[in-house]
Write a protein that holds these residues in place. Sequence first.
Motif, short mmCIF file in Angstrom:
data_model
loop_
_atom_site.label_atom_id
_atom_site.label_comp_id
_atom_site.label_asym_id
_atom_site.label_seq_id
_atom_site.Cartn_x
_atom_site.Cartn_y
_atom_site.Cartn_z
N ARG A 17 -19.88 -33.49 -33.76
CA ARG A 17 -19.19 -34.78 -33.66
C ARG A 17 -18.74 -35.01 -32.23
NH1 ARG A 17 -15.91 -31.67 -36.78
NH2 ARG A 17 -16.68 -32.72 -38.62
N ARG A 18 -18.54 -36.26 -31.91
CA ARG A 18 -18.04 -36.68 -30.61
C ARG A 18 -16.77 -37.49 -30.84
NH1 ARG A 18 -22.79 -36.69 -26.87
NH2 ARG A 18 -21.27 -37.49 -25.38
N THR A 19 -15.73 -37.14 -30.07
CA THR A 19 -14.46 -37.85 -30.19
C THR A 19 -14.08 -38.41 -28.84
OG1 THR A 19 -13.79 -36.26 -31.90
CG2 THR A 19 -12.07 -37.68 -30.98
N PRO A 20 -14.31 -39.70 -28.61
CA PRO A 20 -14.00 -40.28 -27.30
C PRO A 20 -12.51 -40.55 -27.14
CG PRO A 20 -14.93 -41.94 -28.75
CD PRO A 20 -14.96 -40.65 -29.51
N SER A 21 -12.05 -40.48 -25.89
CA SER A 21 -10.69 -40.88 -25.55
C SER A 21 -10.78 -41.72 -24.29
CB SER A 21 -9.78 -39.67 -25.34
OG SER A 21 -10.21 -38.91 -24.23
N GLU A 22 -9.65 -42.06 -23.70
CA GLU A 22 -9.67 -42.98 -22.58
C GLU A 22 -10.38 -42.42 -21.36
OE1 GLU A 22 -6.55 -45.66 -19.89
OE2 GLU A 22 -5.80 -44.25 -21.41
N GLY A 73 -13.53 -22.24 -33.35
CA GLY A 73 -13.30 -22.09 -34.79
C GLY A 73 -14.22 -21.05 -35.37
N PRO A 74 -14.23 -20.87 -36.68
CA PRO A 74 -15.08 -19.86 -37.32
C PRO A 74 -16.57 -20.09 -37.06
CG PRO A 74 -13.44 -20.71 -38.85
CD PRO A 74 -13.41 -21.60 -37.66
N ASP A 75 -16.98 -21.36 -36.99
CA ASP A 75 -18.41 -21.62 -36.83
C ASP A 75 -18.69 -22.78 -35.87
OD1 ASP A 75 -17.46 -23.70 -38.34
OD2 ASP A 75 -18.95 -23.50 -39.95
N SER A 76 -17.73 -23.08 -34.99
CA SER A 76 -17.95 -24.14 -34.01
C SER A 76 -16.96 -23.99 -32.86
CB SER A 76 -17.79 -25.53 -34.65
OG SER A 76 -16.44 -25.76 -35.02
N PHE A 77 -17.22 -24.73 -31.79
CA PHE A 77 -16.30 -24.76 -30.66
C PHE A 77 -16.31 -26.17 -30.09
CE2 PHE A 77 -20.43 -23.90 -28.84
CZ PHE A 77 -20.45 -24.58 -27.63
N THR A 78 -15.30 -26.47 -29.28
CA THR A 78 -15.22 -27.79 -28.66
C THR A 78 -15.16 -27.65 -27.14
OG1 THR A 78 -12.80 -27.82 -28.86
CG2 THR A 78 -14.08 -28.88 -30.62
N GLN A 131 -26.44 -36.83 -29.80
CA GLN A 131 -25.77 -37.31 -31.00
C GLN A 131 -25.64 -36.18 -32.02
OE1 GLN A 131 -24.42 -40.43 -31.19
NE2 GLN A 131 -25.08 -40.51 -29.04
N ALA A 132 -24.82 -36.42 -33.03
CA ALA A 132 -24.63 -35.44 -34.10
C ALA A 132 -25.99 -35.04 -34.69
CB ALA A 132 -23.72 -36.01 -35.19
N GLY A 133 -26.21 -33.75 -34.80
CA GLY A 133 -27.47 -33.22 -35.31
C GLY A 133 -28.43 -32.76 -34.24
N ASP A 134 -28.23 -33.22 -33.00
CA ASP A 134 -29.09 -32.80 -31.90
C ASP A 134 -28.84 -31.33 -31.57
OD1 ASP A 134 -30.22 -35.28 -31.70
OD2 ASP A 134 -29.04 -35.91 -29.97
N GLU A 170 -14.25 -37.10 -23.27
CA GLU A 170 -14.77 -37.07 -24.63
C GLU A 170 -14.84 -35.63 -25.11
OE1 GLU A 170 -18.68 -38.73 -27.08
OE2 GLU A 170 -18.12 -39.57 -25.14
N VAL A 171 -14.35 -35.39 -26.31
CA VAL A 171 -14.40 -34.05 -26.90
C VAL A 171 -15.65 -33.96 -27.77
CG1 VAL A 171 -13.27 -32.38 -28.42
CG2 VAL A 171 -11.90 -33.77 -26.83
N VAL A 172 -16.44 -32.91 -27.53
CA VAL A 172 -17.67 -32.71 -28.30
C VAL A 172 -17.56 -31.38 -29.04
CG1 VAL A 172 -20.17 -32.39 -28.19
CG2 VAL A 172 -19.05 -34.04 -26.68
N GLU A 173 -17.83 -31.42 -30.34
CA GLU A 173 -17.84 -30.20 -31.15
C GLU A 173 -19.27 -29.76 -31.37
OE1 GLU A 173 -16.50 -28.47 -35.54
OE2 GLU A 173 -16.09 -30.55 -35.00
N VAL A 174 -19.52 -28.46 -31.16
CA VAL A 174 -20.86 -27.89 -31.28
C VAL A 174 -20.80 -26.72 -32.26
CG1 VAL A 174 -22.79 -26.80 -30.05
CG2 VAL A 174 -21.37 -28.53 -28.89
N SER A 175 -21.78 -26.65 -33.16
CA SER A 175 -21.82 -25.51 -34.09
C SER A 175 -22.09 -24.23 -33.32
CB SER A 175 -22.89 -25.73 -35.16
OG SER A 175 -24.18 -25.75 -34.59
#
Length: 202
Positions: A110-115, A151-156, A173-176, A118-123
């Motif tokens: 997932r991607r979480t944009p801010s001002e 986290g247990p199975d991802s990082f940001t 994008q998510a899934g790439d 952007e925070v990106v979570e990767v498995s």
Amino acid sequence: MFTGIVEELGTVEALLDQGDAVRLTVRGPHVTLDAALGDSIAVNGCCLTVAERDQETFTADVMRETLEKTSLGDLTPGARVNLERAVTPQTRLGGHIVQGHVDGTGQVRRRTPSEHWEVVEVSLPAAIARYLVPKGSVTVAGISLTVVDVGPDSFTVSLIPETLARTTLGFKQAGDRVNLEVDVIAKYVERLLDPTTQKDPA
């Protein structure tokens, strides 16, 4: 060796299937400018050897095993790729020590944009999860980044506008799928501390 500072966004020009390998041709005028046959160029974090070149493109041979174990197997003509030439003794170490040896692949979750970023979570594959720590270094698609949380199975990771504009993480994008390389220092420390690998110097 590399530093994880992307020099150029290149474009895949051609993929020639040779059965047990692929001839990959990439357009990257900046990194090709002073490239010689035998030089190393990281493509999405994979260290490849220049086999042919002209003024704006270079060609490298990619083994089938590399295609299967990295995101290079997902490439198609027209795909954008992160490019970095190998470091020299005069190069600034702007990122961290990167070998160009992919340890595994993850998927953008997932991607979480801010001002302003952007925070990106990767498995995170279980086999390399132990090497990541908050505020430590990780290479994602050839980009040296600082880990925010694990986290247990991802990082940001947090991406600044410069990273978003100059690398493929700006549009993944998510899934790439993305290549991951952990900090080699962590692997050496683990090897030294593992009692099963210790030997009496005498």
